[in-house]
Design a protein around this motif. Structure first.
Motif, PDB file in Angstrom:
ATOM      1  N   THR A  32       0.849  -1.192   0.000  1.00  0.00           N
ATOM      2  CA  THR A  32       0.000   0.000   0.000  1.00  0.00           C
ATOM      3  C   THR A  32       0.882   1.239   0.000  1.00  0.00           C
ATOM      4  O   THR A  32       1.763   1.387   0.862  1.00  0.00           O
ATOM      5  N   VAL A  33       0.645   2.101  -0.979  1.00  0.00           N
ATOM      6  CA  VAL A  33       1.327   3.392  -1.043  1.00  0.00           C
ATOM      7  C   VAL A  33       0.294   4.480  -0.807  1.00  0.00           C
ATOM      8  O   VAL A  33      -0.767   4.491  -1.441  1.00  0.00           O
ATOM      9  N   ALA A  34       0.585   5.373   0.115  1.00  0.00           N
ATOM     10  CA  ALA A  34      -0.322   6.474   0.428  1.00  0.00           C
ATOM     11  C   ALA A  34       0.234   7.771  -0.134  1.00  0.00           C
ATOM     12  O   ALA A  34       1.441   8.024  -0.068  1.00  0.00           O
ATOM     13  N   LEU A  35      -0.636   8.568  -0.709  1.00  0.00           N
ATOM     14  CA  LEU A  35      -0.266   9.881  -1.247  1.00  0.00           C
ATOM     15  C   LEU A  35      -0.846  10.949  -0.344  1.00  0.00           C
ATOM     16  O   LEU A  35      -2.057  10.986  -0.096  1.00  0.00           O
ATOM     17  N   VAL A  36       0.019  11.818   0.178  1.00  0.00           N
ATOM     18  CA  VAL A  36      -0.445  12.901   1.045  1.00  0.00           C
ATOM     19  C   VAL A  36       0.123  14.219   0.535  1.00  0.00           C
ATOM     20  O   VAL A  36       1.102  14.247  -0.222  1.00  0.00           O
ATOM     21  N   GLY A  37      -0.498  15.283   0.951  1.00  0.00           N
ATOM     22  CA  GLY A  37      -0.054  16.611   0.533  1.00  0.00           C
ATOM     23  C   GLY A  37      -1.205  17.587   0.633  1.00  0.00           C
ATOM     24  O   GLY A  37      -2.380  17.195   0.745  1.00  0.00           O
ATOM     25  N   HIS A  38      -0.869  18.868   0.582  1.00  0.00           N
ATOM     26  CA  HIS A  38      -1.900  19.897   0.655  1.00  0.00           C
ATOM     27  C   HIS A  38      -2.741  19.895  -0.624  1.00  0.00           C
ATOM     28  O   HIS A  38      -2.373  19.291  -1.631  1.00  0.00           O
ATOM     29  N   THR A  39      -3.858  20.596  -0.576  1.00  0.00           N
ATOM     30  CA  THR A  39      -4.729  20.717  -1.747  1.00  0.00           C
ATOM     31  C   THR A  39      -3.951  21.290  -2.928  1.00  0.00           C
ATOM     32  O   THR A  39      -3.233  22.278  -2.793  1.00  0.00           O
ATOM     33  N   GLY A  40      -4.094  20.641  -4.099  1.00  0.00           N
ATOM     34  CA  GLY A  40      -3.394  21.115  -5.283  1.00  0.00           C
ATOM     35  C   GLY A  40      -1.991  20.575  -5.428  1.00  0.00           C
ATOM     36  O   GLY A  40      -1.244  20.995  -6.320  1.00  0.00           O
ATOM     37  N   SER A  41      -1.629  19.618  -4.575  1.00  0.00           N
ATOM     38  CA  SER A  41      -0.263  19.086  -4.626  1.00  0.00           C
ATOM     39  C   SER A  41      -0.089  18.056  -5.737  1.00  0.00           C
ATOM     40  O   SER A  41       1.037  17.717  -6.096  1.00  0.00           O
ATOM     41  N   GLY A  42      -1.209  17.517  -6.290  1.00  0.00           N
ATOM     42  CA  GLY A  42      -1.106  16.579  -7.407  1.00  0.00           C
ATOM     43  C   GLY A  42      -1.563  15.170  -7.096  1.00  0.00           C
ATOM     44  O   GLY A  42      -1.385  14.269  -7.924  1.00  0.00           O
ATOM     45  N   LYS A  43      -2.160  14.945  -5.921  1.00  0.00           N
ATOM     46  CA  LYS A  43      -2.559  13.590  -5.535  1.00  0.00           C
ATOM     47  C   LYS A  43      -3.594  13.009  -6.502  1.00  0.00           C
ATOM     48  O   LYS A  43      -3.429  11.906  -7.023  1.00  0.00           O
ATOM     49  N   SER A  44      -4.673  13.752  -6.744  1.00  0.00           N
ATOM     50  CA  SER A  44      -5.719  13.256  -7.640  1.00  0.00           C
ATOM     51  C   SER A  44      -5.224  13.142  -9.074  1.00  0.00           C
ATOM     52  O   SER A  44      -5.689  12.281  -9.832  1.00  0.00           O
ATOM     53  N   SER A  45      -4.284  13.980  -9.454  1.00  0.00           N
ATOM     54  CA  SER A  45      -3.744  13.909 -10.814  1.00  0.00           C
ATOM     55  C   SER A  45      -2.997  12.594 -11.040  1.00  0.00           C
ATOM     56  O   SER A  45      -3.031  12.024 -12.138  1.00  0.00           O
ATOM     57  N   ILE A  46      -2.317  12.111 -10.001  1.00  0.00           N
ATOM     58  CA  ILE A  46      -1.639  10.819 -10.108  1.00  0.00           C
ATOM     59  C   ILE A  46      -2.656   9.708 -10.356  1.00  0.00           C
ATOM     60  O   ILE A  46      -2.449   8.820 -11.198  1.00  0.00           O
ATOM     61  N   ILE A  47      -3.777   9.770  -9.651  1.00  0.00           N
ATOM     62  CA  ILE A  47      -4.838   8.787  -9.854  1.00  0.00           C
ATOM     63  C   ILE A  47      -5.416   8.908 -11.271  1.00  0.00           C
ATOM     64  O   ILE A  47      -5.672   7.904 -11.944  1.00  0.00           O
ATOM     65  N   ASN A  48      -5.609  10.131 -11.735  1.00  0.00           N
ATOM     66  CA  ASN A  48      -6.194  10.349 -13.066  1.00  0.00           C
ATOM     67  C   ASN A  48      -5.339   9.762 -14.179  1.00  0.00           C
ATOM     68  O   ASN A  48      -5.865   9.182 -15.136  1.00  0.00           O
ATOM     69  N   VAL A  49      -4.024   9.915 -14.090  1.00  0.00           N
ATOM     70  CA  VAL A  49      -3.174   9.369 -15.154  1.00  0.00           C
ATOM     71  C   VAL A  49      -3.033   7.855 -15.013  1.00  0.00           C
ATOM     72  O   VAL A  49      -2.886   7.146 -16.010  1.00  0.00           O
ATOM     73  N   LEU A  50      -3.090   7.354 -13.770  1.00  0.00           N
ATOM     74  CA  LEU A  50      -3.028   5.905 -13.580  1.00  0.00           C
ATOM     75  C   LEU A  50      -4.282   5.225 -14.143  1.00  0.00           C
ATOM     76  O   LEU A  50      -4.203   4.160 -14.765  1.00  0.00           O
ATOM     77  N   MET A  51      -5.435   5.850 -13.942  1.00  0.00           N
ATOM     78  CA  MET A  51      -6.681   5.311 -14.484  1.00  0.00           C
ATOM     79  C   MET A  51      -6.807   5.571 -15.989  1.00  0.00           C
ATOM     80  O   MET A  51      -7.737   5.135 -16.628  1.00  0.00           O
ATOM     81  N   ARG A  52      -5.849   6.305 -16.544  1.00  0.00           N
ATOM     82  CA  ARG A  52      -5.822   6.708 -17.946  1.00  0.00           C
ATOM     83  C   ARG A  52      -7.075   7.501 -18.328  1.00  0.00           C
ATOM     84  O   ARG A  52      -7.633   7.359 -19.410  1.00  0.00           O
ATOM     85  N   PHE A  53      -7.480   8.379 -17.406  1.00  0.00           N
ATOM     86  CA  PHE A  53      -8.537   9.322 -17.729  1.00  0.00           C
ATOM     87  C   PHE A  53      -7.999  10.440 -18.618  1.00  0.00           C
ATOM     88  O   PHE A  53      -8.746  11.064 -19.365  1.00  0.00           O
ATOM     89  N   TYR A  54      -6.704  10.696 -18.493  1.00  0.00           N
ATOM     90  CA  TYR A  54      -6.031  11.718 -19.294  1.00  0.00           C
ATOM     91  C   TYR A  54      -4.806  11.101 -19.959  1.00  0.00           C
ATOM     92  O   TYR A  54      -4.240  10.131 -19.462  1.00  0.00           O
ATOM     93  N   GLN A  55      -4.415  11.693 -21.081  1.00  0.00           N
ATOM     94  CA  GLN A  55      -3.246  11.215 -21.811  1.00  0.00           C
ATOM     95  C   GLN A  55      -1.974  11.726 -21.129  1.00  0.00           C
ATOM     96  O   GLN A  55      -1.868  12.904 -20.800  1.00  0.00           O
ATOM     97  N   LEU A  56      -1.019  10.830 -20.938  1.00  0.00           N
ATOM     98  CA  LEU A  56       0.259  11.232 -20.333  1.00  0.00           C
ATOM     99  C   LEU A  56       1.024  12.161 -21.267  1.00  0.00           C
ATOM    100  O   LEU A  56       1.037  11.968 -22.487  1.00  0.00           O
TER     101      LEU A  56
END
Length: 597
Positions: free
Chosen positions: A379-403
């Motif tokens: 299990t890897v946990a992603l932490v950080g303040h709002t806007g740090s990029g946590k959800s963006s990592i999920i978005n590219v992993l799910m391939r919702f957006y093109q790398l």
């Protein structure tokens, strides 16, 4: 995608019209039958005045009344009239049936294209505007097929028949009537040119109204909490007023250029024809039957013109709406798909991020040189303040957006080589705010994946302990779920999303702050469910509450799109960096002092 729509040029309107007509290609056989019936009905209607002309000139004027010819003349006239009524009914029914099928296909096509778009498309396109195009605009197109197209075809054929009949009666006057056609055509073109701007404005304002309503209804709790009703009512009223103004302009134009102008032309034409017969009467006898038939045909000539002019507003609305719909259908910001011929399978679910950089707008990077790896069962946990990029990592992993740059490797294969089906089937996503559909408890877990049995559904619910509240509901798994699951608690909704995710036994689990909105009553069940779900799976978890990720194998701390710290809970506290400060803020300095001591 721009929300504001430009007024279509003449060439663009013509292209839209031909594209609309091409949708009728699949119904060629039915259209041939409908057109044949239309020809027969038109011929039956047009023969009536000629029969009356024969009766007046050959029998009434010379006062010659042989019984048998007159009976046959009357019988033929009645049969033609009744035939016209019945044939018109069947041809109108066929045209409407074809029209409804065309619009049905058009709606499916536009909705299908919207579904294929990537999330970047929905980030920039208001939901209300999309709904307006798929519903209101296609409804206008339906009127084009149902009301406008069939009417135009019928009336054009009727006009052609009238011109032929006029030439048969008097070639000179028939030629005169042909001169009227370019005048009427010019009037139509003038109307279309002016009205296109008004109808484009009306369609845009209607989209804005839908967008405003959708936004307000979705956020009604916030609207009422912060007493924003008056402001939103004012904004809605302003857009509504602009829509009304555009509608009033089109109504004024309709009142000037449609029926009144055609009536004026028809009166002038009638005066000229009567004058012609009046002048002719000084040099030669005038056949009353021909005069009657000509006046009758002239009246019939302008009635279809009036009908077409009155439907020009619907035609123009349909062209504007079709332009908006086709623009949506032609949009190709599709969700990323696999590249190459390979079709690898996800077996273990091991993930490695290799120097990933990513931007939503192509200018500002939200992820910068991100590299880390997760093995099966970790299990890897992603932490950080709002806007740090946590959800963006999920978005590219799910391939919702093109790398943009870098690569994500799953089981040694680039993410670009996997089918979307393979990725989605092996990744389980649990969001902070779970989305439930109107239906039943069972259908929300199954999500119409028909290969799943009722036992699979119950097994998944028991696995995450959702069965504890489901079995207490009236009708249990068949209990009704309202829109977005509003009658269930946040914890119950989250447990259902857990069951929905775990029922397919994914190899990779993605948790986007899955416990953030959980009530205390179900938090224990959810924490227990999470532990069971993570066992033996590759897990990436976004966390705001640091207490929920103490046992993570690795914690990655993000700041402004970059990895600034990494390690387990204890290691990061010892570093006394950003994670230490975040933990201090959440737990308090005295507790932190005890932990370090």
């Amino acid at each position: 995608m721009q929300h504001k729509d430009q007024v279509l040029t003449k060439q663009e309107q013509r292209a839209v019209l031909w594209r609309l007509l091409r949708y009728a290609k699949k119904h060629t056989k039915s259209l041939i039958v409908a057109f044949t019936l239309l020809l027969l009905a038109t011929a039956a209607e047009l023969l009536g005045p000629i029969l009356l002309k024969i009766f007046i000139d050959d029998y009434l004027t010379p006062r010659h009344f042989p019984l048998e010819p007159l009976v046959w003349l009357g019988v033929i006239y009645i049969v033609l009239h009744l035939s016209s009524v019945f044939i018109n009914y069947f041809q109108a029914f066929m045209f409407q049936k074809i029209s409804l099928k065309i619009v049905q296909q058009l709606r499916v096509d536009v909705f299908s294209n919207v579904e294929r778009q990537g999330l970047a498309f929905f980030d920039k396109t208001p939901a209300g505007g999309l709904i307006s195009r798929i519903t209101n605009d296609t409804e206008s197109i339906k009127e084009f097929y149902l009301t406008v197209l069939a009417n135009f075809v019928q009336n054009i054929m009727f006009l052609i028949g009238i011109c032929i009949a006029m030439f048969y009666l008097n070639p000179t006057l028939g030629f005169f009537c042909l001169i009227l056609l370019p005048i009427i055509f010019g009037l139509m073109q003038l109307y279309r040119k002016i009205s296109s701007k008004f109808y484009a404005d009306m369609s845009e304002k209607l989209s804005q109204l839908n967008a405003k309503m959708n936004e307000t209804i979705q956020g009604m709790a916030i609207v009422q909490m912060f007493r924003q009703e008056r402001r939103l009512r004012k904004e809605f009223s302003d857009v509504n007023e602009e829509h009304l103004e555009a509608g009033m302009k089109s109504m004024k134009l309709d009142g000037l250029l449609l029926r009144p102008m055609v009536d004026l032309i028809s009166i002038l034409a009638l005066i000229l024809i009567l004058s012609y017969f009046g002048v002719m009467s000084f040099t030669s006898p005038v056949e009353i039957g021909v005069l009657y038939a000509f006046v009758n045909y002239l009246d019939r000539f302008f009635e279809p013109v009036n009908q077409m002019m009155m439907r020009l507003s619907l035609f123009q609305q349909a062209i504007v709406s079709a332009g908006r719909v086709f623009k949506l259908m032609d949009y190709e910001n599709y969700a990323p798909a696999k590249k190459g011929q390979e079709s690898p399978k996800i077996e273990e679910g091991a993930i490695e991020f290799k120097d990933i950089s990513f931007s939503y707008d192509g200018e500002t990077d939200v992820l910068k040189n991100i590299s880390f790896s997760v093995k099966k069962g970790e299990t890897v946990a992603l932490v950080g303040h709002t806007g740090s990029g946590k959800s963006s990592i999920i978005n590219v992993l799910m391939r919702f957006y093109q790398l943009d740059r870098g690569d994500i490797v799953i089981d040694g294969e680039s993410i670009h080589h996997f089918d979307n089906t393979e990725l989605r089937d092996n990744m389980g996503l649990v969001l902070q705010d779970p989305f439930l559909y109107t239906g039943t408890i069972s259908s929300n877990i199954r999500l119409y994946r028909n290969q799943l049995t009722d036992q699979d559904i119950k097994g998944a619910a028991e696995f995450v302990r959702a069965n504890e509240f489901i079995e207490k509901l009236p009708h249990s798994y068949n209990a009704k779920v309202t829109e977005r699951g509003s009658t269930l608690s946040s914890g119950q909704r989250q447990l259902l999303s857990f069951a929905r995710t775990i029922v397919t036994n994914p190899k990779i689990l993605i948790l986007d702050e899955a416990t953030a909105n959980v009530d205390t009553e179900t938090e224990e069940a959810i924490q227990d469910a999470l532990k069971k779900m993570q066992k033996g799976r590759t897990t990436i978890a976004i966390a705001h509450r640091l207490s929920t990720i103490k046992e993570a194998d690795q914690i990655i701390v993000l700041h402004k799109g970059e990895i600034v710290e990494r390690g387990n809970h204890t290691e990061l506290l010892e570093q006394k960096g950003l994670y230490h400060k975040m933990y201090l803020l959440q737990r308090g300095s005295s507790e932190l002092a005890d932990v370090n001591h």
